[in-house]
Design a protein around this motif. Structure first.
Motif, PDB file in Angstrom:
ATOM      1  N   LYS A 216      -9.375 -57.535  60.470  1.00 39.97           N
ATOM      2  CA  LYS A 216      -9.878 -58.646  59.664  1.00 39.97           C
ATOM      3  C   LYS A 216     -11.326 -59.018  59.975  1.00 39.97           C
ATOM      4  CE  LYS A 216      -5.689 -60.845  58.110  1.00 39.97           C
ATOM      5  NZ  LYS A 216      -4.667 -61.794  58.518  1.00 39.97           N
ATOM      6  N   PRO A 217     -11.734 -58.994  61.273  1.00 42.34           N
ATOM      7  CA  PRO A 217     -13.139 -59.322  61.526  1.00 42.34           C
ATOM      8  C   PRO A 217     -14.105 -58.438  60.737  1.00 42.34           C
ATOM      9  CG  PRO A 217     -11.941 -59.381  63.570  1.00 42.34           C
ATOM     10  CD  PRO A 217     -10.991 -58.858  62.530  1.00 42.34           C
ATOM     11  N   LEU A 218     -13.741 -57.162  60.561  1.00 44.65           N
ATOM     12  CA  LEU A 218     -14.584 -56.281  59.756  1.00 44.65           C
ATOM     13  C   LEU A 218     -14.639 -56.759  58.317  1.00 44.65           C
ATOM     14  CD1 LEU A 218     -13.553 -52.735  61.002  1.00 44.65           C
ATOM     15  CD2 LEU A 218     -15.774 -53.822  61.245  1.00 44.65           C
ATOM     16  N   LYS A 219     -13.467 -57.183  57.804  1.00 44.62           N
ATOM     17  CA  LYS A 219     -13.390 -57.664  56.434  1.00 44.62           C
ATOM     18  C   LYS A 219     -14.178 -58.945  56.279  1.00 44.62           C
ATOM     19  CE  LYS A 219      -9.072 -55.883  55.033  1.00 44.62           C
ATOM     20  NZ  LYS A 219      -7.686 -56.207  55.341  1.00 44.62           N
ATOM     21  N   ILE A 220     -14.046 -59.830  57.273  1.00 47.56           N
ATOM     22  CA  ILE A 220     -14.763 -61.104  57.197  1.00 47.56           C
ATOM     23  C   ILE A 220     -16.260 -60.845  57.111  1.00 47.56           C
ATOM     24  CG2 ILE A 220     -15.387 -63.179  58.510  1.00 47.56           C
ATOM     25  CD1 ILE A 220     -12.518 -63.170  59.564  1.00 47.56           C
ATOM     26  N   SER A 221     -16.738 -59.896  57.893  1.00 47.86           N
ATOM     27  CA  SER A 221     -18.182 -59.647  57.857  1.00 47.86           C
ATOM     28  C   SER A 221     -18.581 -59.110  56.489  1.00 47.86           C
ATOM     29  CB  SER A 221     -18.599 -58.714  58.995  1.00 47.86           C
ATOM     30  OG  SER A 221     -18.333 -57.374  58.678  1.00 47.86           O
ATOM     31  N   LEU A 222     -17.668 -58.350  55.877  1.00 46.69           N
ATOM     32  CA  LEU A 222     -17.936 -57.851  54.533  1.00 46.69           C
ATOM     33  C   LEU A 222     -18.024 -59.013  53.533  1.00 46.69           C
ATOM     34  CD1 LEU A 222     -18.027 -55.182  52.787  1.00 46.69           C
ATOM     35  CD2 LEU A 222     -15.656 -55.692  52.257  1.00 46.69           C
ATOM     36  N   TYR A 223     -17.043 -59.954  53.638  1.00 48.05           N
ATOM     37  CA  TYR A 223     -17.019 -61.094  52.715  1.00 48.05           C
ATOM     38  C   TYR A 223     -18.255 -61.962  52.880  1.00 48.05           C
ATOM     39  CZ  TYR A 223     -12.167 -59.893  51.759  1.00 48.05           C
ATOM     40  OH  TYR A 223     -11.042 -59.239  51.398  1.00 48.05           O
ATOM     41  N   VAL A 224     -18.594 -62.247  54.144  1.00 52.06           N
ATOM     42  CA  VAL A 224     -19.768 -63.085  54.399  1.00 52.06           C
ATOM     43  C   VAL A 224     -21.007 -62.404  53.835  1.00 52.06           C
ATOM     44  CG1 VAL A 224     -21.201 -64.138  56.176  1.00 52.06           C
ATOM     45  CG2 VAL A 224     -18.741 -64.153  56.420  1.00 52.06           C
ATOM     46  N   GLY A 225     -21.074 -61.091  54.019  1.00 53.18           N
ATOM     47  CA  GLY A 225     -22.196 -60.328  53.489  1.00 53.18           C
ATOM     48  C   GLY A 225     -22.269 -60.423  51.971  1.00 53.18           C
ATOM     49  N   LEU A 226     -21.110 -60.269  51.313  1.00 52.62           N
ATOM     50  CA  LEU A 226     -21.056 -60.342  49.845  1.00 52.62           C
ATOM     51  C   LEU A 226     -21.477 -61.715  49.350  1.00 52.62           C
ATOM     52  CD1 LEU A 226     -17.821 -58.403  48.856  1.00 52.62           C
ATOM     53  CD2 LEU A 226     -20.195 -57.835  48.318  1.00 52.62           C
ATOM     54  N   LEU A 227     -20.945 -62.743  50.029  1.00 52.65           N
ATOM     55  CA  LEU A 227     -21.257 -64.117  49.654  1.00 52.65           C
ATOM     56  C   LEU A 227     -22.757 -64.363  49.740  1.00 52.65           C
ATOM     57  CD1 LEU A 227     -19.697 -66.797  48.993  1.00 52.65           C
ATOM     58  CD2 LEU A 227     -20.143 -67.422  51.370  1.00 52.65           C
ATOM     59  N   SER A 228     -23.348 -63.902  50.834  1.00 48.59           N
ATOM     60  CA  SER A 228     -24.776 -64.166  51.011  1.00 48.59           C
ATOM     61  C   SER A 228     -25.588 -63.377  49.989  1.00 48.59           C
ATOM     62  CB  SER A 228     -25.206 -63.835  52.441  1.00 48.59           C
ATOM     63  OG  SER A 228     -25.301 -62.444  52.586  1.00 48.59           O
ATOM     64  N   LEU A 229     -25.081 -62.204  49.631  1.00 47.65           N
ATOM     65  CA  LEU A 229     -25.747 -61.400  48.620  1.00 47.65           C
ATOM     66  C   LEU A 229     -25.725 -62.133  47.281  1.00 47.65           C
ATOM     67  CD1 LEU A 229     -26.896 -58.492  48.892  1.00 47.65           C
ATOM     68  CD2 LEU A 229     -24.916 -57.745  47.556  1.00 47.65           C
ATOM     69  N   GLY A 230     -24.566 -62.667  46.937  1.00 40.14           N
ATOM     70  CA  GLY A 230     -24.416 -63.429  45.688  1.00 40.14           C
ATOM     71  C   GLY A 230     -25.349 -64.616  45.655  1.00 40.14           C
TER      72      GLY A 230
END
Ligand code: UDP
Ligand code: MG
Length: 302
Positions: free
Chosen positions: A222-236
């Motif tokens: 999950k930590p890997l996924k969380i970093s992906l989500y945070v990355g996507l959010l910041s990209l948006g």
């Protein structure tokens, strides 16, 4: 029925004789062995174990070439055990020998793994209790295995469970998680953990953090996924901000905008470093496994 007792010991010179006396009292008349693992102690722990083993045929000792940590000491003891059942416990008296008959009773009822749950720990203090509780809540949210709060490494395993447990080859071990993952018929016994008999806790804050992180990264991506989500959010968010900036530019309203620029740079920089850090942690685990080094080295035996 042969019973093996496994005791990881790190600088426990004063506690070992007391613990052995208690175990001997509780297991009077039984066929048992008591395996002490000296985890690179800097005090007289191994001489004490040697002394005991010279007197009592039940005592076996293993001395590591350095400190490999509690979880690895447990593994070494369990892999040396010859019993039909193996019980692991701490050297400091916080896992009372008087609970052993309860564990054995559960085993006789047909359970292969009998775990224990601390009701309360007298000397744990507010901080240890709170961090421990927080850790188990967190780990149960973050990982796919279920780990009981306040569970400990005071545990009985049948021969079948021990043989299964010894098949795990991973290096960064989180025993509680592995046990939960194993399945088999498992039971729980509750006990009250008294104050540590002597010496100080060997789980420093650093070791606890390390332990917690091993627990999370062994059982969850999950930590890997969380970093992906945070990355996507910041990209948006970055995209929205870019649109806004462009409109402002076309309207001729551009302002110096240093603050907002800095905010965006800092935020994105932070997110990227966070994600890299998390990926790096998993990479280091893979690196550790790939090296495939031995779990421990034994310097001496008795
Ligand atoms: N221990 C060990 N190696 C270590 C740290 C601890 O073998 O690097 C042993 C220690 O001697 C004790 C058990 O693991 O028998 C539990 O440690 P401790 O009592 O210090 O932890 P706490 O009860 O404070 O969580
Ligand atoms: Mg303790």
């Amino acid at each position: 029925m042969k019973i093996s007792i496994v005791v990881p010991s790190f600088n426990e010179e004063k506690n070992i004789p007391v613990l052995f006396d208690e175990v001997r009292e509780v297991l009077k008349g039984e066929d048992f062995e008591c395996i002490f693992i000296d985890d690179g102690s800097s005090d007289e722990t191994f001489s004490i174990i040697k002394g005991l083993s010279a007197h009592y045929t039940e005592v076996k000792g293993i001395s590591f070439s350095r400190n490999f940590g509690h979880q690895i000491a447990l593994l070494a003891g369990i892999s040396e055990s010859l019993g039909d059942i193996t019980i692991s416990m701490d050297a400091d008296g916080q896992h009372p020998a008087s609970v052993i008959p309860d564990l054995i009773e559960k085993y006789q009822q047909g359970f292969d793994i009998v775990n224990t749950r601390r009701l309360k720990t007298e000397d744990a203090g507010l901080i240890k209790n709170m961090t421990s509780k927080g850790f188990y809540t967190f780990i149960n949210k973050m990982t796919d295995v279920k780990i009981e709060p306040a569970s400990s490494d005071f545990r009985l395993m049948s021969r079948k469970a021990v043989d299964a447990f010894l098949q795990f080859e991973e290096k960064d071990r989180f025993t509680r998680g592995l046990i939960s993952w194993m399945g088999f018929k498992q039971a729980f016994v509750e006990f009250e953990a008294p104050r540590r008999r002597g010496g100080v806790s060997k789980y420093t804050f650093r070791k606890m953090l390390h332990f917690a992180w091993d627990g999370i990264t062994s059982f969850s991506s999950k930590p890997l996924k969380i970093s992906l989500y945070v990355g996507l959010l910041s990209l948006g968010m970055g995209f929205l901000y870019a649109v806004y900036a462009l409109i402002e530019f076309i309207l001729g309203n551009t302002i110096p905008g240093w603050t907002s620029m800095m905010l965006v740079i800092l935020f994105l920089g932070g997110v990227q470093l966070l994600s890299l850090g998390i990926i790096g942690q998993y990479l280091s685990r893979i690196f550790n496994e790939a090296k495939n080094r031995p779990h421990y080295f034994i310097q001496d035996r008795c």
